[in-house]
Each structure stands twice: as C-alpha cells, then as structure tokens.
Scaffold this active site. Structure first.
Site, PDB file in Angstrom:
ATOM      1  N   CYS A   4     -53.411  67.840  46.411  1.00  0.00           N
ATOM      2  CA  CYS A   4     -53.086  67.933  44.984  1.00  0.00           C
ATOM      3  C   CYS A   4     -53.359  69.304  44.353  1.00  0.00           C
ATOM      4  O   CYS A   4     -52.502  69.805  43.604  1.00  0.00           O
ATOM      5  CB  CYS A   4     -53.758  66.811  44.199  1.00  0.00           C
TER       6      CYS A   4
ATOM      7  N   ARG B 275     -61.300  66.052  56.738  1.00  0.00           N
ATOM      8  CA  ARG B 275     -62.427  65.543  55.963  1.00  0.00           C
ATOM      9  C   ARG B 275     -63.624  65.377  56.895  1.00  0.00           C
ATOM     10  O   ARG B 275     -63.486  64.833  57.994  1.00  0.00           O
ATOM     11  CB  ARG B 275     -62.072  64.222  55.277  1.00  0.00           C
TER      12      ARG B 275
ATOM     13  N   GLN C  91     -50.887  62.697  55.803  1.00  0.00           N
ATOM     14  CA  GLN C  91     -50.444  61.545  55.022  1.00  0.00           C
ATOM     15  C   GLN C  91     -49.162  61.880  54.284  1.00  0.00           C
ATOM     16  O   GLN C  91     -48.831  63.051  54.087  1.00  0.00           O
ATOM     17  CB  GLN C  91     -51.529  61.072  54.059  1.00  0.00           C
TER      18      GLN C  91
ATOM     19  N   ASP D   4     -48.090  62.383  51.500  1.00  0.00           N
ATOM     20  CA  ASP D   4     -48.646  62.723  50.201  1.00  0.00           C
ATOM     21  C   ASP D   4     -47.550  63.268  49.287  1.00  0.00           C
ATOM     22  O   ASP D   4     -46.768  64.123  49.705  1.00  0.00           O
ATOM     23  CB  ASP D   4     -49.728  63.787  50.410  1.00  0.00           C
TER      24      ASP D   4
ATOM     25  N   HIS E 213     -46.785  64.323  44.906  1.00  0.00           N
ATOM     26  CA  HIS E 213     -47.256  64.417  43.532  1.00  0.00           C
ATOM     27  C   HIS E 213     -46.057  64.617  42.622  1.00  0.00           C
ATOM     28  O   HIS E 213     -45.209  65.462  42.885  1.00  0.00           O
ATOM     29  CB  HIS E 213     -48.272  65.552  43.380  1.00  0.00           C
TER      30      HIS E 213
ATOM     31  N   LYS F 166     -54.887  53.362  38.013  1.00  0.00           N
ATOM     32  CA  LYS F 166     -54.145  53.400  39.263  1.00  0.00           C
ATOM     33  C   LYS F 166     -53.689  52.003  39.663  1.00  0.00           C
ATOM     34  O   LYS F 166     -54.208  50.992  39.178  1.00  0.00           O
ATOM     35  CB  LYS F 166     -54.998  53.997  40.375  1.00  0.00           C
TER      36      LYS F 166
ATOM     37  N   HIS G 284     -50.318  60.848  41.560  1.00  0.00           N
ATOM     38  CA  HIS G 284     -50.643  60.943  42.988  1.00  0.00           C
ATOM     39  C   HIS G 284     -50.033  59.710  43.656  1.00  0.00           C
ATOM     40  O   HIS G 284     -50.273  58.584  43.204  1.00  0.00           O
ATOM     41  CB  HIS G 284     -52.154  60.925  43.217  1.00  0.00           C
TER      42      HIS G 284
END
Length: 703
Positions: free
Chosen positions: A393, A422, A440, A442, A444, A523, A570
């Site tokens: 992000c 991570r 992932q 991912d 945005h 969310k 997200h």
C-alpha cells in the site's frame, strides 16, 4: 477464614489422588493464591452487587427489546437478562443459547440489559457462539492448569479451531502423559456446573487480585486503559477478561486436550518461555466424534503431505519460511496468478510493479514502522536503514502521488503481485499457511466518496466470481469502528452505512463484527468454506481514510478550482497465493480441477510399436499448452500404467494402439475410470482446450 478455604479446596482436590506426584501440585502444595484470590473476589462481588442494587433502585426504567423476527418484548433496564428473554421464547432456546448479541455487541446471557436493545440469541453453530463457547472452555482449562501445575496463567483465547491457554511453569515441561489428569480435572469442573460470574472492579483492585502473577500485572498495565475492567470467576479460576461467557460450565458436554507446545510471552523470543496447551470442546459427544473424523480427513489432506507426494514444493533450512516451488507447483502458482490477471483486465485494473526495498522513511510516513517494525526485515545501507516491503500500500501511494491527479482518472485501480516479506517467528512458520516470503493478489483502489459504493459492489462481485470457480461457499462479516480509531466519527458512520448497503444489495447473508474494524477504517472480511467444512479467511476489503491523509494524496475536483482527498480501498481475493495453494491442495485432496491441474494429460501406448504415434500425440498436446506426460515404461502392463496414472490424479488418460494410430485418434478415459471412447486427435485437443479455458469444475464429466 483463609485456612478454612484452603482446607476445603484441598479436600476437594483429594478426589483426584492420581495427580499427586513430584511433578504436580498436591493437596498440601496447591497454589497459595487460589484461596486468597477467592476471598478478595467475594469481597469485591459484594461491593459490585451493592452498587448494582443501588443503580436499580434509582435508575431502572422500562425498556423495549427487539428480536430479529421483528417481535417486540418488554423489560426493565439493569434487571431483565437475555436468558430471561430466551426462557420466555422456548425451552429449547433457553437450553441451547450460548451468548447474546445486544446492539451488535456480544453479551453474557446472565448480564442485565441496560437500555432499549436489539437482541439476538446465538447458539454454538454461529461464529459468535463458537468464539464465546471456546473462550469459556479455555477458562475451564486454565483452572485445571492452575490446580495441576501451580503455574502462572498468561493468556487463554479461543481460536478458529478450539482454544489454548499459556502458562509460565518452571517445573518439568508438559507432556502428553499429563493429558488424562488435566481432562479429569476439567470433567469435574464441568460436572459441578460452576457459574461464570462477572464483576467490574477498579485498576487498584485488579493489581491486588493479580499481585501474585507478573504476567497479569503486565496485561493490566498495557491493556487496561480505563478506570475499571471486568473480571470473571469460574470455580477456582478468577481471571481478567472482557468476556462474555456461557452461563455455566455444565453447558460444556465434550472436552478434549489436543496438544501442547512452547511459546514466548507476546511472541517475543527474548521474553519468557511459556507452555501452551491446546484443547477443544462441544455441546455434545456426537459433535466431538464428528470433529475427530474431520481431523482424520484433514490429516490425509494435509498440504505438506500431498505437496511432497505430488512434488509440488518443499522448504529448506537454509531459507526458512520461503517456499521452493517445483515445476508442478509453479504451474499451479502461475495459473492462479494468470487467472486473477485475466479478471483484472476485464474489470479495469492496471497492473504495476514496485520495488522490494524501501528506505524506512516510507514506513515511518505510513505508520508501519511504529506498529509493524518487529515483523519487517531491515538492514543498513550507506548510513540509512532500509526494509523489505511487507505490504504494497505505501508504494501504491507513491505511484498515485508521483504526479497531479484529476477526477477524470478516478477510480484508479492499481494491482501488484510484488514479492512481500514478513519476519514471522520461526515457531509460527507452518507449511504454506504461514511463511516469510509470499505474493498476494494485492490491489488498491483510489476513488471519490461518491464512487465508493459502486467500487465496493464491484469488489464483492469480483470475489464471488473467483470463489465460484473454486466451488467455495463463504461467509461475510462487516467489522466496524474499534475503540481506538483515527478520523472523524461522521466519516466512519457514513462509510459503515455504505458498506452495509453494499452487503445488503449483494444478496448473501452477512454478520456484524462490532468494533472489529481496523484503526484506519471499516472492513468486510470473507471466510471461505472448504470441502471438509473448515473456514479460512482469505479475501478482505478494507476502507482506509488515513493512508491518503498521511501521504497528502489529492485530486483536482470537477470544478477545477479545488482539490479533494481520495478514499483508498485495500482489496485482496486470493490473499497470499501461497496460503491459497495450501487451502486448494487440502480442499481438492490433490485431485486438481483440469484447468489448474499439474497432471492434465497422460499418454499411454498399448505396445512398443506405437510409441512413435504416442510421441506425436504427446507433442501435439504440449504444443497446445497442456501439462502432458507419457508412460513408455516397457516393464509395465497397460492396466498397470492406467492405474498408475489414475492414482497420480491425471485428469485425462489417452490410450493409443494400432487402431488409434491408423485412424489418427486417441482413446479417452478419466482418472475416475469414466471411458469416453475413441475420439479424433484434433477434436480432443480442441475440446480439452475449451474445458481448460472455461475453468469448469468437473471437466472429466463434461468432456
């Protein structure tokens, strides 16, 4: 009085004579703090109920209670409890209800209502019911651990598949030979139907109650930020806990210790080593037996076992938590990514590529360095500190901000399959489900508030389209403003109403998780259900009002004279590709759907004199983009080759002999031994390509 309490408690424990040995507490060496703690609790309870009685006398009022079916009931604030309402409705509900949900918040059945209330009565089969049931069961386990080991309890939460309790114990490590003794104590606690008693006490009283336990004192200092907090008693156990809980331990009908392991306080290897005991419980013995059968099936489906057998992937000690995908596993990985990329193209997403390494100034700006630093890999380069990115992000905010933006460009949908790292602790690593290196799907979305509802609807439709291909059903949860949040309440309220409208228009049932949103926005969490009825959280759709503000993002409004802050969404559908592969391996039990399969076609010649034609067939399918293999083993019979291919889960098995060679055909059968007979080679290639491209779930039947 204290001596009497200790004596009575010791007599009670003498019933469990088999637990008395050098490793365990005995009747004379039970923890000193148990009777002292009970005495103080009873004193505080007297004060608590005296205050409640005074409140009832001066403040109790008639209230309206609204049930999910629209029925309205009457009650009195500070007096009427959800359990009383359940008893008015039916004997069955009074018996089976586990917990209440009052105005969106989970609530003890015995806790009086305080105002006009929307009331739901939840059973064990609801997510909220399971959470509370297993959390309450963890208190039973904690009580048994105190009695057996004399240890200091730490935390005992529910999990997605049961519960555990951590303890600090300086004696011998827990072993599975301890399980019978622990279970016997738990069964006694359950049989005695101890009430879960809730009182509210001051911080000073908390420190006095738990002065013997340095871990509870740390929790009070770190977590209790209000003048008072709730404490629960269940038999001998008294614990700092926000609750809620079941009414009494007798509601637990089946209880099983599962395993034990070591852990660290706060998950930090530099802190004290703890011992963790896992268990599970159910409202009936039948449910426990069914669960045990599912666990046996889960062991057979374990992605680590199947991944090894099918040569999909492996891990190596020289790169812990980072997966080596072998050719067959890489095919699955790339096919999943290509599937999502195809959907991106249809839905107006723009794919970007961002760096793996960023100066920590970026993470300081985004707020991740303050809250997430321990989970990041960082290192020094030329007097600056850099870190591998754990999420995309902030990088996407830099892309948005690299030039001025106009309202005409919104919504801007940026997608990224960048590699993420991570720093998970080594003890938490578990196959593909918990790794250090992953990718992932991912994305945005930057949009205006006016566009937000359409974008949310688009995200929900996107995940429905993807999960339908896999054959997954799923549950939806709306998580709303937590106690600690950033931004204006009015903005949160507007966003939550918008998400609620999107969920209602989506047409599938959803549940409210009040107060469980991220600090930066509400969310929608999505839990998919696999073939053996387990739930997994993969997809998430999160609103973020804070990241655009931190990066000072803006766009020029339609009037051209002013700028406006965009809203950021997200969004992930698969989530971690690695974790999704683990879920798919176990969901399909290694029996892959044709479009995703690394075992699509096996060519088998009847005899050596048609091997040349078998090679032609093999090349034809290879050129058409299929994963195809050929069995030329001269020492194996035809039937053995076919059986071997079926056991290896090849979707289609093409047998060729003299007849097929002469006619330019193949004889088609499937891994389930369904025989489609002789078909033209070109016809078969075309039909399989059609089935592959359409991503049908059961291509073998539809051939």
């Amino acid at each position: 009085m204290l001596t009497v309490l200790r004596t009575l408690f010791a007599r009670k424990c003498l019933r469990l004579g088999f637990i008395f040995g050098s490793r365990f507490c005995t009747a004379n060496t039970l923890p000193f703090y148990i009777p002292e703690r009970i005495l103080l609790f009873e004193k505080l309870k007297t004060s608590h109920y005296a205050c409640l009685a005074e409140r009832i006398q001066h403040s109790s009022l008639p209230i309206r209670i609204f049930m999910p079916d629209g029925k309205e009931l009457k009650g009195e604030s500070l007096i009427t409890t959800p359990y009383e309402i359940a008893s008015q409705i039916s004997q069955e509900l009074m018996t089976s209800a586990v917990v209440a949900r009052v105005n969106g918040i989970l609530w003890d059945l015995n806790r009086p209502l305080e105002e006009d209330s929307n009331l739901e009565l939840l059973k064990f089969d609801s997510p909220g019911g399971k959470e509370v049931y297993w959390h309450s069961s963890s208190h039973v386990l904690g009580a048994a651990m105190e009695q057996l080991y004399g240890a200091l309890l730490c935390r005992g939460p529910s999990t997605e598949s049961g519960f555990y309790y951590d303890m600090f114990h300086q004696g011998s490590p827990v072993s599975n030979s301890d399980y019978p003794a622990l279970e016997e104590i738990c069964r006694r606690i359950i049989k005695e139907k101890h009430q879960f008693e809730r009182i509210v006490v001051s911080r000073d009283d908390l420190f006095e109650l738990f002065k013997y336990n340095k871990f509870k004192l740390r929790m009070i200092n770190e977590k209790v930020t209000t003048p008072t907090a709730s404490v629960y008693r269940c038999g001998s156990l008294i614990d700092l806990c926000r609750g809620p809980h079941i009414r009494h331990t007798g509601q637990i009908k089946a209880f099983k210790i599962l395993k034990n392991s070591s852990a660290f306080w706060n998950g930090d290897p530099s802190q004290e080593t703890l011992q963790r005991i896992y268990a599970i419980s159910f409202p009936s013995s039948k449910q426990l037996k069914e669960w045990e059968q599912i666990q046996e099936e889960a062991r057979n489906r374990d992605h680590r076992k199947i991944g090894r057998e099918q040569e999909l992937f492996f891990f190596h000690e020289l790169s812990p938590g980072s997966c080596f995908f072998l050719p067959k596993g890489a095919h699955i990985y790339n096919t999943l990514v290509d599937f999502i990329k195809t959907e991106y193209w249809k839905r107006g997403y723009t794919e970007v590529v961002t760096p793996n390494i960023f100066n920590t100034k970026l993470w300081e700006k985004s707020g991740h360095w303050e809250h997430y630093r321990e989970n990041m890999f960082s290192f020094r380069v030329e007097n600056d500190t850099f870190a591998l990115k754990p999420m995309n992000c902030p990088g996407h905010c830099l892309i948005y901000d690299h030039r001025p933006r106009s309202w005409r460009e919104l919504p801007l949908r940026l997608a990224d399959f960048g590699v993420l790292h991570r720093n998970e602790v080594s003890g938490a690593l578990s196959g593909l489900t918990r790794v250090r290196r992953f990718q992932q799907d991912d994305a945005h979305i930057f949009c205006t508030m006016e566009q937000l509802e359409d974008e949310m609807n688009g995200c929900l439709e996107f995940l429905h389209a993807v999960y339908s291909v896999f054959g997954f059903t799923f549950r939806l949860h709306l998580s709303t403003r937590p106690e600690k949040f950033l931004g204006e309440i009015e903005t949160w309220d507007e966003a939550e109403k918008l998400l609620e409208r999107s969920l209602n228009s989506f047409g599938l049932p959803w549940e409210l998780n009040a107060g469980d949103g991220a600090f930066y926005g509400p969310k929608i969490d999505i839990h998919i259900q696999d073939a053996i009825k387990r739930y997994h959280q993969c997809a998430t759709i999160q609103l973020d009002f804070q990241m655009p503000a931190k990066f000072d993002l803006s766009y020029v409004r339609k009037d051209g004279s002013t700028t406006q802050r965009p809203v950021m969404i997200h969004r992930a559908i698969l989530g971690s590709v690695e974790r999704m592969i683990a879920i798919l391996v176990e969901n399909y039990a290694g029996k892959w759907p044709f479009w995703l399969s690394p075992f699509q076609v096996m060519v088998i010649p009847v005899a050596g004199n048609v091997e040349d034609y078998a090679q032609v067939v093999h090349q034809k399918f290879h050129d058409a983009g299929f994963i195809v293999d050929i069995d030329l083993d001269p020492g194996s019979t035809l039937n053995r080759k076919i059986r071997k291919a079926q056991l290896a889960q090849f979707n289609f098995i093409l047998v060729v002999g003299e007849k097929e060679k002469l006619n330019g055909t193949v004889n088609v059968r499937t891994r389930d031994n369904k025989q489609h007979g002789e078909r033209g080679l070109q016809e078969t290639v075309a039909r399989l390509k059609e089935l592959k491209d359409s991503r049908v779930e059961k291509a073998e039947e539809q051939f």
